[in-house]
Design an enzyme around this catalytic site. Sequence first.
Site, PDB file in Angstrom:
ATOM      1  CG  ASP A  72      -4.435  -5.498   1.952  1.00 39.83           C
ATOM      2  OD1 ASP A  72      -5.084  -6.476   2.404  1.00 39.83           O
ATOM      3  OD2 ASP A  72      -3.903  -4.642   2.685  1.00 39.83           O
ATOM      4  CE1 TYR A 226      -4.198  -0.046   2.391  1.00 43.58           C
ATOM      5  CE2 TYR A 226      -5.700  -1.790   3.084  1.00 43.58           C
ATOM      6  CZ  TYR A 226      -4.425  -1.361   2.741  1.00 43.58           C
ATOM      7  OH  TYR A 226      -3.374  -2.256   2.742  1.00 43.58           O
ATOM      8  CD  GLU A 466       0.146  -6.847   6.964  1.00 43.61           C
ATOM      9  OE1 GLU A 466      -0.872  -7.482   6.616  1.00 43.61           O
ATOM     10  OE2 GLU A 466       0.104  -5.900   7.781  1.00 43.61           O
TER      11      GLU A 466
END
Length: 493
Positions: A72, A226, A466
Site C-alpha cells: 500500500d 486501516y 510516505e
Amino acid sequence: MKPRYLLLLLLGLSWTQANGHDYRDALAKSILFFEGQRSGKLPPEQRAQWRGDSALSDGSEAGVDLTGGYYDAGDNVKFGFPMAFTTTMLSWSVVEFGELMPAEELQNAAVAIRWATDYLLKTVSHPGLVFVQVGNPVSDHSCWERPEDMDTARTVYSVSAERPGSEVAAETAAALAAASMVLRDDDPYYSRKLLENGMRAFEFADTYKGAYSDDPGLKAGVCPFYCDFDGYQDELLWGAAWLRRASQNDSFLSYIQNNGKTLGADDNINEFGWDNKHAGLNVLVSKEFMEGQVLSLESYKEFADSFLCTLMPESSSSHIQYTPGGLLYKPGGSNMQHVTSISFLLLTYAKYLAKSSQTVNCGSIQVGPASLQLQAKKQIDYILGDNPMNISYMVGYGDRYPERIHHRASSLPSVSTHPQFIACKDGSDYFKSPNPNPNLQIGAVVGGPGDDDIYEDDRADFRKSEPTTYINAPLVGALAYFVANPDAGLILT
C-alpha cells in the site's frame, strides 16, 4: 516574524507559476509508480528494474495462493481495504479520462489495474471467505527491510459470515466492477469474470453486514492503520453504484433507491478516501440523475453540489481548509490523498455538468465546469511544483523533488546492487541515513507539506514523506485530463 514564515516569504520571492507542466510526463510516471509497489513474481517486462520478486509464499499459512497485488505504501503489508479502493480509483480514472490518454499510457494503466484485479480475484475465490490482508503490520513495521528479504510473519486475515467485513467486501465489489469496464473491450471473458465476482462479493457484503475492525482478532491486524472509522454503510452504496454503472442492472439501481436512507446516503459528509466514500458516491450517482433523468437520485446531486461548493473559496459555504500557498489541506497526515481524490472529483463532476449543461448553485454564485477545472488545476500544479517550496512532490518529476521518501524498498540498496540478505534491524542504518534513497520510486507522490506549506524531506516523518497507492490512483485520471486540456479553466465562461 517566525523563522519558518520568513523562510516561506523568501521562498515565495522565487515562486512563479509555471507556464506549462509536462502533464504527459507526469502521467507516465504516476502509472510507473505502481510497478515499484508490486508484490509477487515480477513479469519480464517489469520497468522498475530495482525491484525483485517478493512474498512468493503469501497465503500459504491458510493453504491458499495470495501472491501478487500491491504494497500500500512504504511498508511490506498488503492491506485489502486500501488496495481495493486504489483499484476502484485507478479504474475510475480510466473510465472517465482514458480516452484522453496517450495509447501507451492507457495500456500501462490497464496493466496496473489487472495486476490488482488478478490479486483481488484470489481474495474472493473461496466461498464464504474474503481475504482482506496479508502480513502482520506490527512485526513488519518493526523492521526496515526490503520486500525481497522480508522474513516477518505473513499472517493471513479473512472475513466470513461469523466475522463480517462489509466495507472490504463491498469495496472489492466496486473495484472489480469498475475494472470490468476498463478491460471489457480488450478481454471480454476476463471482464465478465470480474463483474460476476464483484456481484458475489457484494452479495457477501450485504448478506453478512458488519465492520471488519469490530472483530477483536481482525482489529489487532488492521488497526490503527486501516480501521473502519466511518462504518461500512457507505461502501455498500458505493459497491452497488459501481455494479449498477458496470452492469446497467436495474436491481442495483433499486438497491440504491431503497436503501439510501437506511445506509446513510443523507449523511452529507464532505469526505472522500479509502474509508469514506460519501463525496465520491454522490458524484458517481449524480451522473445518472443528470444524464439519465432518474429523478429519485436527485438528492445525490444536491449533496454533490453542496460538497463542491465547500471547495470554492468565493462561495458562501463553509470551506475546506487551504494552506497559505493554496493547497487543499485536511489534518491527519498523508494530505495528498485528499488533494488528488478531490481534484479527481472536481474534474469528473465538471465533465458531468458540461455534458448535461448544468451548473452548481453555491448561494451567491453559480459555479460552472470551468471553475471546477481551474480549482483542480491549481491543486495538480501545486503537486508538480507551483508551490512556495518550489518543489515537485512527485519523485522523478521536475528538477527538485523528495529524495528521502519513507519507503523501505526505495531507501535500501536493490537486490541487484546488494544481493546479500539485509536482516530486519540491519536496515536501520539506511533508514537513519541522511543520504538520498538509492532507488528512485519514480512517480511516487508523498504525503506532502504541512498546513504551513513547509516540507523537510525527512524519511522519518512518514506523514509527509510516505507515498501511497491511493494518492496516485485518482491522480492518474486528473493528469490524463490535463494532458488533453492543459489550459482548462484558465478562461472562465
